[in-house]
Write a protein that holds these residues in place. Sequence first.
Motif, PDB file in Angstrom:
ATOM      1  N   TRP A 223       0.831  -1.208   0.000  1.00 54.30           N
ATOM      2  CA  TRP A 223       0.000   0.000   0.000  1.00 54.30           C
ATOM      3  C   TRP A 223       0.862   1.253   0.000  1.00 54.30           C
ATOM      4  N   LYS A 224       0.616   2.122  -1.001  1.00 57.89           N
ATOM      5  CA  LYS A 224       1.205   3.457  -0.959  1.00 57.89           C
ATOM      6  C   LYS A 224       0.085   4.462  -0.727  1.00 57.89           C
ATOM      7  N   PRO A 225      -0.070   4.925   0.509  1.00 60.16           N
ATOM      8  CA  PRO A 225      -1.102   5.920   0.781  1.00 60.16           C
ATOM      9  C   PRO A 225      -0.684   7.284   0.241  1.00 60.16           C
ATOM     10  N   SER A 226      -1.630   8.206   0.232  1.00 64.49           N
ATOM     11  CA  SER A 226      -1.296   9.582  -0.127  1.00 64.49           C
ATOM     12  C   SER A 226      -0.237  10.110   0.824  1.00 64.49           C
ATOM     13  N   GLU A 227       0.711  10.876   0.281  1.00 63.66           N
ATOM     14  CA  GLU A 227       1.734  11.472   1.137  1.00 63.66           C
ATOM     15  C   GLU A 227       1.136  12.503   2.089  1.00 63.66           C
ATOM     16  N   LYS A 228      -0.137  12.892   1.840  1.00 65.76           N
ATOM     17  CA  LYS A 228      -0.812  13.843   2.722  1.00 65.76           C
ATOM     18  C   LYS A 228      -1.455  13.165   3.928  1.00 65.76           C
ATOM     19  N   THR A 229      -1.639  11.848   3.864  1.00 71.93           N
ATOM     20  CA  THR A 229      -2.312  11.130   4.955  1.00 71.93           C
ATOM     21  C   THR A 229      -1.595   9.824   5.311  1.00 71.93           C
ATOM     22  N   PRO A 230      -0.324   9.878   5.698  1.00 71.09           N
ATOM     23  CA  PRO A 230       0.390   8.633   6.002  1.00 71.09           C
ATOM     24  C   PRO A 230       0.100   8.072   7.389  1.00 71.09           C
ATOM     25  N   LEU A 231      -0.348   8.907   8.337  1.00 73.26           N
ATOM     26  CA  LEU A 231      -0.521   8.435   9.709  1.00 73.26           C
ATOM     27  C   LEU A 231      -1.628   7.391   9.808  1.00 73.26           C
ATOM     28  N   THR A 232      -2.732   7.624   9.110  1.00 71.32           N
ATOM     29  CA  THR A 232      -3.817   6.645   9.140  1.00 71.32           C
ATOM     30  C   THR A 232      -3.369   5.319   8.541  1.00 71.32           C
ATOM     31  N   ALA A 233      -2.511   5.365   7.536  1.00 70.85           N
ATOM     32  CA  ALA A 233      -2.006   4.131   6.928  1.00 70.85           C
ATOM     33  C   ALA A 233      -1.139   3.355   7.920  1.00 70.85           C
ATOM     34  N   LEU A 234      -0.275   4.063   8.632  1.00 79.41           N
ATOM     35  CA  LEU A 234       0.565   3.392   9.632  1.00 79.41           C
ATOM     36  C   LEU A 234      -0.295   2.798  10.741  1.00 79.41           C
ATOM     37  N   ALA A 235      -1.372   3.494  11.100  1.00 84.86           N
ATOM     38  CA  ALA A 235      -2.269   2.973  12.136  1.00 84.86           C
ATOM     39  C   ALA A 235      -2.971   1.712  11.664  1.00 84.86           C
ATOM     40  N   VAL A 236      -3.442   1.707  10.421  1.00 83.74           N
ATOM     41  CA  VAL A 236      -4.108   0.511   9.886  1.00 83.74           C
ATOM     42  C   VAL A 236      -3.133  -0.651   9.808  1.00 83.74           C
ATOM     43  N   GLN A 237      -1.898  -0.389   9.394  1.00 82.66           N
ATOM     44  CA  GLN A 237      -0.895  -1.444   9.337  1.00 82.66           C
ATOM     45  C   GLN A 237      -0.657  -2.049  10.710  1.00 82.66           C
ATOM     46  N   ALA A 238      -0.663  -1.218  11.734  1.00 84.76           N
ATOM     47  CA  ALA A 238      -0.495  -1.734  13.101  1.00 84.76           C
ATOM     48  C   ALA A 238      -1.646  -2.661  13.472  1.00 84.76           C
ATOM     49  N   LEU A 239      -2.860  -2.332  13.051  1.00 87.81           N
ATOM     50  CA  LEU A 239      -4.011  -3.190  13.325  1.00 87.81           C
ATOM     51  C   LEU A 239      -3.929  -4.491  12.536  1.00 87.81           C
ATOM     52  N   VAL A 240      -3.447  -4.428  11.299  1.00 89.66           N
ATOM     53  CA  VAL A 240      -3.252  -5.643  10.506  1.00 89.66           C
ATOM     54  C   VAL A 240      -2.261  -6.565  11.195  1.00 89.66           C
ATOM     55  N   GLU A 241      -1.178  -5.998  11.682  1.00 88.90           N
ATOM     56  CA  GLU A 241      -0.153  -6.809  12.361  1.00 88.90           C
ATOM     57  C   GLU A 241      -0.697  -7.409  13.654  1.00 88.90           C
ATOM     58  N   ARG A 242      -1.558  -6.672  14.336  1.00 92.64           N
ATOM     59  CA  ARG A 242      -2.174  -7.206  15.554  1.00 92.64           C
ATOM     60  C   ARG A 242      -3.085  -8.389  15.208  1.00 92.64           C
ATOM     61  N   ALA A 243      -3.850  -8.251  14.140  1.00 93.17           N
ATOM     62  CA  ALA A 243      -4.718  -9.349  13.700  1.00 93.17           C
ATOM     63  C   ALA A 243      -3.888 -10.559  13.272  1.00 93.17           C
ATOM     64  N   ALA A 244      -2.761 -10.309  12.619  1.00 94.06           N
ATOM     65  CA  ALA A 244      -1.892 -11.404  12.164  1.00 94.06           C
ATOM     66  C   ALA A 244      -1.324 -12.179  13.347  1.00 94.06           C
ATOM     67  N   ARG A 245      -0.958 -11.477  14.402  1.00 93.32           N
ATOM     68  CA  ARG A 245      -0.437 -12.176  15.590  1.00 93.32           C
ATOM     69  C   ARG A 245      -1.501 -13.075  16.195  1.00 93.32           C
ATOM     70  N   LYS A 246      -2.733 -12.612  16.217  1.00 95.69           N
ATOM     71  CA  LYS A 246      -3.822 -13.440  16.756  1.00 95.69           C
ATOM     72  C   LYS A 246      -4.130 -14.612  15.829  1.00 95.69           C
ATOM     73  N   PHE A 247      -3.949 -14.394  14.541  1.00 99.45           N
ATOM     74  CA  PHE A 247      -4.239 -15.434  13.557  1.00 99.45           C
ATOM     75  C   PHE A 247      -3.239 -16.581  13.647  1.00 99.45           C
ATOM     76  N   GLY A 248      -1.984 -16.263  13.928  1.00100.94           N
ATOM     77  CA  GLY A 248      -0.979 -17.296  14.081  1.00100.94           C
ATOM     78  C   GLY A 248      -0.027 -17.396  12.907  1.00100.94           C
ATOM     79  N   PRO A 249       0.767 -18.461  12.866  1.00101.84           N
ATOM     80  CA  PRO A 249       1.846 -18.582  11.877  1.00101.84           C
ATOM     81  C   PRO A 249       1.379 -18.722  10.428  1.00101.84           C
ATOM     82  N   ASP A 250       0.104 -19.005  10.203  1.00101.25           N
ATOM     83  CA  ASP A 250      -0.380 -19.082   8.824  1.00101.25           C
ATOM     84  C   ASP A 250      -0.355 -17.734   8.114  1.00101.25           C
ATOM     85  N   ALA A 251      -0.278 -16.638   8.880  1.00102.93           N
ATOM     86  CA  ALA A 251      -0.183 -15.307   8.270  1.00102.93           C
ATOM     87  C   ALA A 251       1.291 -14.973   8.097  1.00102.93           C
TER      88      ALA A 251
END
Length: 520
Positions: free
Chosen positions: A181-209
């Motif tokens: 994902w390349k977000p707009s250079e005007k709104t990168p903070l929301t992208a970093l926040a969403v990525q953090a949530l994706v990583e949190r979901a991946a940890r709960k999902f386990g090694p298949d992610a």
Amino acid sequence: MADASRLTETVQEVLRSLGVDPRLTEGGNRPVRSPLTGEIVAHVHDSTAQEARAAIGSAHEAFLQWRKVPAPRRGEFVRLLGEELRAAKDDLGRLVTIEAGKIVSEGLGEVQEMIDICDLAVGLSRQLYGLTMGSERADHRLQEQWHPAGVVGVISAFNFPVAVWSWNAALAFVCGDAVVWKPSEKTPLTALAVQALVERAARKFGPDAPQGLSRVLIGAREVGEVLVEDARVPVVSATGSTAMGRIVGQKVAARFGRSILELGGNNASIVTPSADLDLALRAIAFGAIGTAGQRCTTLRRLIVHESVYDTLVASLKRVYASVSIGNPLESDALVGPLIDEAAFQGMQKALAEARAAGGKVQGGERFTEGVSANAFYVRPALVEMAGQTGPVVHETFAPILYVLKYSTLEEAIALQNGVPQGLSSSIFTTDMREADRFLSATGSDCGIANVNMGSSGAEIGGAFGGEKETGGGRESGSDAWKAYMRRQTNAINYGTAMPLAQGVKFDIDAPAEDKGSANA
């Protein structure tokens, strides 16, 4: 009005709550400004071209593993992501308001849209269906399968900083793809926040992610070009201007990749003599003024029948003169700021062109009462035009509504279709024949055509996108998922003969030893 340091503190508090590593938003080379006040609230680190290529490589390796995970299991990952978004809705919605300038309900609504597309994708994970077709050859069967495409590149715009990513990513994940994902250079903070949530979901999902399943690239055009030109990214979804789409589409096509383009939208609504004017007024106001005119589906042209023109325009003028404007974190204003000064200057240029073409302009001036002098708030502009010329034919990403008069429905539809873009459209009528004509092959040429509602506010259940210079892409619901997969047609021979299609004859005599082994 909150002081500058308090907004920065709020941003850091929200980022911490969402799980964003502070090192990603401090000491970087790219300042991030909030349109609410114009102040710098963070500094992020741009990705280098080398880092971008490495991220794509990591995503490709993740795809090779992810495609082996059963689709319903992939759906479980997206379900967990949806749960993370539910838990983080208030914080992420607040961050959308701070970074993109949306009013609070729109920021929250954008996160709800992410949650909704995750729900749709979870169900879809058990319905990635193909077809079975009759074969002209005896003892044969034809079938169609859909397989994961690979790495999906997502380039998003500032006005929907997180929802557009989710339209693509939720579907791509259940389809078996990785996402860069390349977000707009005007709104990168929301992208970093969403990525953090994706990583949190991946940890709960386990090694298949696998590591690298979702990656974020921060930067300007140079970073996007790496993503667009890399052959390891077979699908690129790009949202933005028509000019940007022309570049992306050509570069992706040059390497035989596929593009999902969501570009300009010079949207129109037709108001007929039979229209419910109270209903139309409410829909027009949100469609033209909401998000400070910074939606791709924003209503930009209003085509009104001459018999109701004076009544409706008078009501619109009162709404435009009284609509509340202000910092959405400090008030219940309905109109927040433009994203930056460039957007303000673009608006002023378009209004000057309209005046030069004989347009009657109400509003459009900069609004300064009770807001930061470094931010760009404006009064929405209502512009009465004698004809569809000059700035009316172009899209200005600002709250400008051009109003035109018509006599016949054929004339109105011709005006509606008489621009290069073809995203969204609508008609207000209680005449069934007019409604059906508008929705017919001889009616609106847009990808979205609504009846008795505005051009803005699409639901995730339907495919979203438009025609002509809007790019032709489709995202979100219906069968848009097919764009993230590759189609494979299979022919299966379950008999002992070898007939050819179209009656072609190609008979050979098998050697005796082969005949013997076949009968053994």
